[in-house]
Design an enzyme around this catalytic site. Structure first.
Site, PDB file in Angstrom:
ATOM      1  N   VAL A  58      41.664   8.457  86.976  1.00  0.00           N
ATOM      2  CA  VAL A  58      41.013   9.041  88.155  1.00  0.00           C
ATOM      3  C   VAL A  58      42.029   9.165  89.281  1.00  0.00           C
ATOM      4  O   VAL A  58      42.745   8.213  89.591  1.00  0.00           O
ATOM      5  CB  VAL A  58      39.829   8.161  88.611  1.00  0.00           C
ATOM      6  N   VAL A  85      44.709   4.633  87.843  1.00  0.00           N
ATOM      7  CA  VAL A  85      44.706   5.373  89.096  1.00  0.00           C
ATOM      8  C   VAL A  85      45.818   6.418  89.047  1.00  0.00           C
ATOM      9  O   VAL A  85      46.992   6.088  88.880  1.00  0.00           O
ATOM     10  CB  VAL A  85      44.916   4.431  90.291  1.00  0.00           C
ATOM     11  N   LYS A  86      45.446   7.685  89.180  1.00  0.00           N
ATOM     12  CA  LYS A  86      46.406   8.783  89.137  1.00  0.00           C
ATOM     13  C   LYS A  86      46.966   9.023  90.536  1.00  0.00           C
ATOM     14  O   LYS A  86      46.202   9.244  91.487  1.00  0.00           O
ATOM     15  CB  LYS A  86      45.746  10.056  88.606  1.00  0.00           C
ATOM     16  N   ILE A  87      48.279   8.984  90.634  1.00  0.00           N
ATOM     17  CA  ILE A  87      48.949   9.160  91.920  1.00  0.00           C
ATOM     18  C   ILE A  87      50.035  10.222  91.782  1.00  0.00           C
ATOM     19  O   ILE A  87      50.926  10.096  90.928  1.00  0.00           O
ATOM     20  CB  ILE A  87      49.569   7.840  92.403  1.00  0.00           C
TER      21      ILE A  87
END
Length: 225
Positions: A58, A85-87
């Protein structure tokens, strides 16, 4: 190579899971927007369906590191620990990746177009780096080769980071990276369906069925013959 769905359409996700061995789901804000629903309502439904052990990726929304960290905290609170967590790999993104990875947060470094972006994300502690294969092609570079280069860079520099290849337009691209042994690929439902479509296979099955029916009768099954 892990096999991950790149979609937020819960109905399509359930259908793919019914037929294929899948390791999880990736999303991004654009994919979630297509649902027309509140993002966390969709994400919670996906998490409930795939279970707590499957990977769910996400993406944060904020552009500054501090905001990305706040977004990450909300994502994990809502969706559980096995959520990546997509960054995006910007300067601010690298700062957030460094801080969050030190806290034990699972990170997927995204929006990657170059080998150096991926290397820096790996050095910062990302678990995955996601090169955009087809988008790289559209810029006049070679998306498949870029993903392979990133895979090699991680191995040669003893980084834990794995490639999570994204943005595919056809099954040949997926095959090339599967043969190369990259860590994972995230693929849209349409492209996944294309992996198994083959008119020649269907024609061969039709011949087998017709030959069987010559012996046992039309519409008969093994148990009837």
């Amino acid at each position: 190579m892990k096999f991950i769905i790149d979609d937020a359409d819960v109905k399509k996700i359930k259908e793919i899971y019914e037929y294929f061995q899948v390791d999880g789901v990736t999303t991004n804000p654009s994919i979630l927007a297509k649902s027309g629903r509140q993002p966390f309502d969709v994400l919670k439904e996906i998490r409930e369906f795939i279970g707590k052990d499957a990977e769910l990726h996400v993406q944060v929304i904020a552009s500054k590191a501090e905001g990305m960290i706040e977004d990450a905290e909300r994502i994990l609170k809502e969706l559980g620990d096995n959520t990546f967590v997509k960054i995006p790999v910007t300067k601010e993104g690298l700062k957030a990746i460094k801080i969050l990875s030190q806290r034990g947060v699972k990170i997927t470094a995204t929006a990657i177009y170059t080998q150096m972006q991926a290397y820096l994300a790996g050095k910062a502690g990302a678990d995955y780096a996601a090169p955009y294969v087809n988008r790289i092609d559209n810029l006049g570079a070679n998306g498949i080769q870029t993903a392979k280069d990133i895979h090699d860079i991680f191995k040669k520099n003893n980084l834990k980071t794995e490639v999570l290849a994204a943005s595919f337009k056809n099954s040949q691209q997926v095959l090339e990276l599967c043969k190369y042994g990259v860590g994972a690929a995230t693929i849209s439902c349409d492209v996944i369906e294309g992996l198994i479509k083959n008119p020649t296979v269907n024609a061969a099955i039709d011949v087998f069925t017709a030959d069987f029916e010559k012996l046992c009768g039309e519409g008969k099954t093994m148990k009837d013959c």
